[in-house]
Design a protein around this motif. Structure first.
Motif, PDB file in Angstrom:
ATOM      1  N   LYS A  26     -35.835  88.419 -34.017  1.00  0.00           N
ATOM      2  CA  LYS A  26     -35.225  88.501 -32.614  1.00  0.00           C
ATOM      3  C   LYS A  26     -34.379  87.350 -32.179  1.00  0.00           C
ATOM      4  N   SER A  27     -32.977  88.053 -31.804  1.00  0.00           N
ATOM      5  CA  SER A  27     -31.985  86.881 -31.464  1.00  0.00           C
ATOM      6  C   SER A  27     -32.202  86.153 -30.265  1.00  0.00           C
ATOM      7  N   PRO A  28     -31.872  84.962 -30.015  1.00  0.00           N
ATOM      8  CA  PRO A  28     -32.168  84.143 -29.229  1.00  0.00           C
ATOM      9  C   PRO A  28     -31.607  84.578 -27.502  1.00  0.00           C
ATOM     10  N   LEU A  29     -30.776  85.625 -27.697  1.00  0.00           N
ATOM     11  CA  LEU A  29     -30.225  86.286 -26.402  1.00  0.00           C
ATOM     12  C   LEU A  29     -31.488  86.913 -26.039  1.00  0.00           C
ATOM     13  N   LEU A  30     -31.997  87.778 -27.012  1.00  0.00           N
ATOM     14  CA  LEU A  30     -33.002  88.668 -26.444  1.00  0.00           C
ATOM     15  C   LEU A  30     -34.395  87.912 -25.736  1.00  0.00           C
ATOM     16  N   LEU A  31     -34.677  86.760 -26.529  1.00  0.00           N
ATOM     17  CA  LEU A  31     -35.854  85.904 -26.193  1.00  0.00           C
ATOM     18  C   LEU A  31     -35.454  85.262 -24.917  1.00  0.00           C
ATOM     19  N   LYS A  32     -34.138  85.080 -24.582  1.00  0.00           N
ATOM     20  CA  LYS A  32     -33.862  84.412 -23.257  1.00  0.00           C
ATOM     21  C   LYS A  32     -33.682  85.364 -22.259  1.00  0.00           C
ATOM     22  N   MET A  33     -33.384  86.525 -22.261  1.00  0.00           N
ATOM     23  CA  MET A  33     -33.355  87.595 -21.393  1.00  0.00           C
ATOM     24  C   MET A  33     -34.498  88.395 -21.007  1.00  0.00           C
ATOM     25  N   ASN A  34     -35.348  88.376 -22.266  1.00  0.00           N
ATOM     26  CA  ASN A  34     -36.835  89.154 -22.100  1.00  0.00           C
ATOM     27  C   ASN A  34     -37.812  88.186 -22.512  1.00  0.00           C
ATOM     28  N   PRO A  35     -37.987  86.936 -21.997  1.00  0.00           N
ATOM     29  CA  PRO A  35     -38.918  86.116 -22.332  1.00  0.00           C
ATOM     30  C   PRO A  35     -40.544  86.719 -22.175  1.00  0.00           C
ATOM     31  N   VAL A  36     -40.793  87.405 -21.353  1.00  0.00           N
ATOM     32  CA  VAL A  36     -41.919  88.042 -21.051  1.00  0.00           C
ATOM     33  C   VAL A  36     -42.608  89.119 -21.918  1.00  0.00           C
ATOM     34  N   HIS A  37     -41.639  90.091 -22.302  1.00  0.00           N
ATOM     35  CA  HIS A  37     -42.055  91.147 -23.402  1.00  0.00           C
ATOM     36  C   HIS A  37     -41.450  90.823 -24.764  1.00  0.00           C
ATOM     37  N   LYS A  38     -40.357  90.365 -24.727  1.00  0.00           N
ATOM     38  CA  LYS A  38     -39.420  90.093 -26.033  1.00  0.00           C
ATOM     39  C   LYS A  38     -39.398  91.439 -26.495  1.00  0.00           C
ATOM     40  N   GLN A  39     -38.894  92.402 -25.501  1.00  0.00           N
ATOM     41  CA  GLN A  39     -38.738  93.807 -26.271  1.00  0.00           C
ATOM     42  C   GLN A  39     -37.285  94.455 -25.769  1.00  0.00           C
ATOM     43  N   ILE A  40     -36.967  95.253 -26.661  1.00  0.00           N
ATOM     44  CA  ILE A  40     -35.490  96.121 -26.356  1.00  0.00           C
ATOM     45  C   ILE A  40     -36.097  97.369 -25.628  1.00  0.00           C
ATOM     46  N   PRO A  41     -35.252  97.918 -24.920  1.00  0.00           N
ATOM     47  CA  PRO A  41     -33.917  97.666 -24.351  1.00  0.00           C
ATOM     48  C   PRO A  41     -33.877  96.669 -23.317  1.00  0.00           C
ATOM     49  N   VAL A  42     -32.939  95.704 -23.168  1.00  0.00           N
ATOM     50  CA  VAL A  42     -32.677  94.924 -22.240  1.00  0.00           C
ATOM     51  C   VAL A  42     -30.953  95.221 -21.823  1.00  0.00           C
ATOM     52  N   LEU A  43     -30.909  95.458 -20.466  1.00  0.00           N
ATOM     53  CA  LEU A  43     -29.540  95.698 -19.944  1.00  0.00           C
ATOM     54  C   LEU A  43     -29.286  94.569 -19.115  1.00  0.00           C
TER      55      LEU A  43
END
Lengths: 226, 247
Positions: B68-85
């Motif tokens: 998982k990208s640092p961006l994903l982990l930063k934007m969804n630290p709680v679930h670390k899942q996609i999708p993230v808008l």
């Protein structure tokens, strides 16, 4: 403002936090309603007719039309009776945030409390540890996104998160006594502070189930799920 | 003004003038929309459809869920899942929450939820039903075999039939217009071939009205362009089965 004449019935059970949510929302908005206690071991024909899919409480019947699932009922109440106090924020981003945390609370924390109640020994210890980790995540998330919750004063109107969380978490003393100590001022001071203040809110005080009765209910549920 | 001169005038005169006059902020402050996604995810597809329905330009970023990208982990630290808008740098997580957010922000075009509170409650109820039942029961169909798989198939088909019953004779779940429940459910169509092949059954045979609804949805560009090819999804499922040692 047009008077919205309507008949509102709420089918619920006294011990269910999900039902308390709807009671709080209706009272906060000043909506008159008739409460019907449903016996879950012997569900009424009317209840099953209007709620055939999940057959669960709470069920709101508004002018004969059913709405089920507590989070959906709360959004319905806020949208139909759209006078103040507003339960959800107006800003779309804030709305997304309250929906996110309500979903987290229901899927992770509420489920977690049931997992603790239905497990024993080592498994129970593991369930408690898991729950406390999630509570920390929740507490930090709320502190970041809704810091005003940490200085909650009971003169404020109740909003979506107060209702979703408080309807069950304000009973923490009963849970701590009957099942396990999971709300602890040392481990989760911010959450504890919010719940303690919320508990003193007059609307919350009159809507929460009586402590002793709830302790007995939780103990009985626990012993039945061996 | 002569046609051939107009672009030149715009490029050499008008735009620089406007920029100079301080319109820079207005011209460059378009919404920045990013979607962190994973191509076979039905949850990601929901957000793709909603963005397409509204005609919103966005940057699609494919995530490798094993890395998982640092961006994903930063934007969804709680679930670390996609999708993230991600809208102007701010994340919205959970697909149905993101779809409602899109509908509320870009509210002047192609409404996804109905405006009547009761119809909205119904739409949310069925979207919630789909969330709770379809993904989990569908997963059991391709993950199991023998007796367990027969049970899983029964359950999965039961849920589809429930939804088919709710659809009735309407064009879409909300009536005449494509909406929230359609967005919530139609992505699973891209997994139908995988479910059918793994489970040896036909969804068309079990739920013909639902398949007719699928065809109607697939006529929409927003849906057709957001769903991957069913065979590609099936290949992905085969890889997963191999990875988890199933069959």
């Amino acid at each position: 403002m047009e008077e919205k004449q309507s008949e509102v019935k709420l089918f619920g059970t006294w011990a269910s936090g999900y039902c308390t949510r709807v009671v709080l929302a209706l009272k906060a908005k000043g909506i008159p309603y008739r409460y019907i206690e449903e016996d879950l071991k012997n569900k009424s024909e009317l209840f099953l007719r209007y709620n055939p899919v999940h057959k669960k409480v709470p069920l709101l019947l508004h002018n004969g039309r059913p709405v089920s699932e507590s989070l959906i009922i709360l959004e319905y109440i806020d949208e139909y009776w759209n006078h103040s106090p507003k339960i959800l924020p107006d800003d779309p981003y804030k709305r997304a945030k309250v929906r996110f945390w309500a979903d987290f609370y229901d899927r992770k924390l509420k489920e977690g409390t049931v997992a603790i109640m239905t497990s024993r020994g080592k498994e129970k210890e593991k369930a408690i540890e898991g729950f406390l980790e999630l509570l920390k995540v929740f507490e930090e998330g709320i502190a970041k996104d809704f810091p005003e919750k940490l200085t909650f004063s009971n003169s404020q109107p109740l909003d979506f998160l107060d209702i979703i969380v408080g309807s069950s978490a304000c009973n923490y003393e009963a849970y701590n006594e009957a099942v396990a100590v999971v709300v602890d001022p040392k481990r989760n001071p911010l959450f504890f502070q919010w719940m303690t203040a919320l508990k003193e809110c007059p609307l919350m005080k009159e809507s929460l189930p009586p402590h002793d009765k709830l302790v007995a209910k939780m103990k009985s549920f626990q012993s039945r799920s061996v | 003004m002569d046609n051939s001169l107009t672009p030149l005038v715009l490029k050499r005169l008008l735009v620089p003038t406007l920029l100079h006059l301080g319109f820079r902020k207005t011209l460059t402050m378009a919404d920045e929309v990013v979607l962190l996604d994973f191509w076979p995810s039905p949850f990601g597809m929901r957000v793709r459809i909603a963005l397409a329905e509204k005609g919103i330009k966005y940057e699609y970023k494919e995530e490798d869920l094993r890395n998982k990208s640092p961006l994903l982990l930063k934007m969804n630290p709680v679930h670390k899942q996609i999708p993230v808008l991600i809208h102007n740098g701010k994340p919205v997580n959970e697909s149905l929450i993101a779809v409602q957010y899109i509908d509320e922000v870009w509210k002047d075009k192609s409404p996804i939820l109905p405006s009547d509170p009761y119809q909205r409650a119904l739409a949310r109820f069925w979207a919630d039903y789909i969330d709770k039942k379809i993904y989990v029961s569908g997963k059991k169909v391709w993950q199991t075999k023998g007796e367990e798989q027969e049970e899983a198939k029964k359950e999965f088909i039961g849920h589809l039939k429930m939804l088919e019953g709710e659809l009735g004779d309407k064009a879409f779940f909300g009536g005449e217009c494509f909406g929230f429940v359609d967005v919530a459910l139609v992505p699973f169509y891209s997994w139908f071939y995988a479910y059918e092949t793994c489970g040896s059954f036909s969804i068309e045979a079990e739920c013909p009205k639902l398949m007719a609804w699928v065809k109607r949805c697939m006529q929409r560009d927003s849906v057709a362009k957001s769903l991957p090819d069913q065979h590609k999804v099936y290949d992905f499922v085969l890889q997963l089965k191999k990875k988890f040692g199933i069959e």
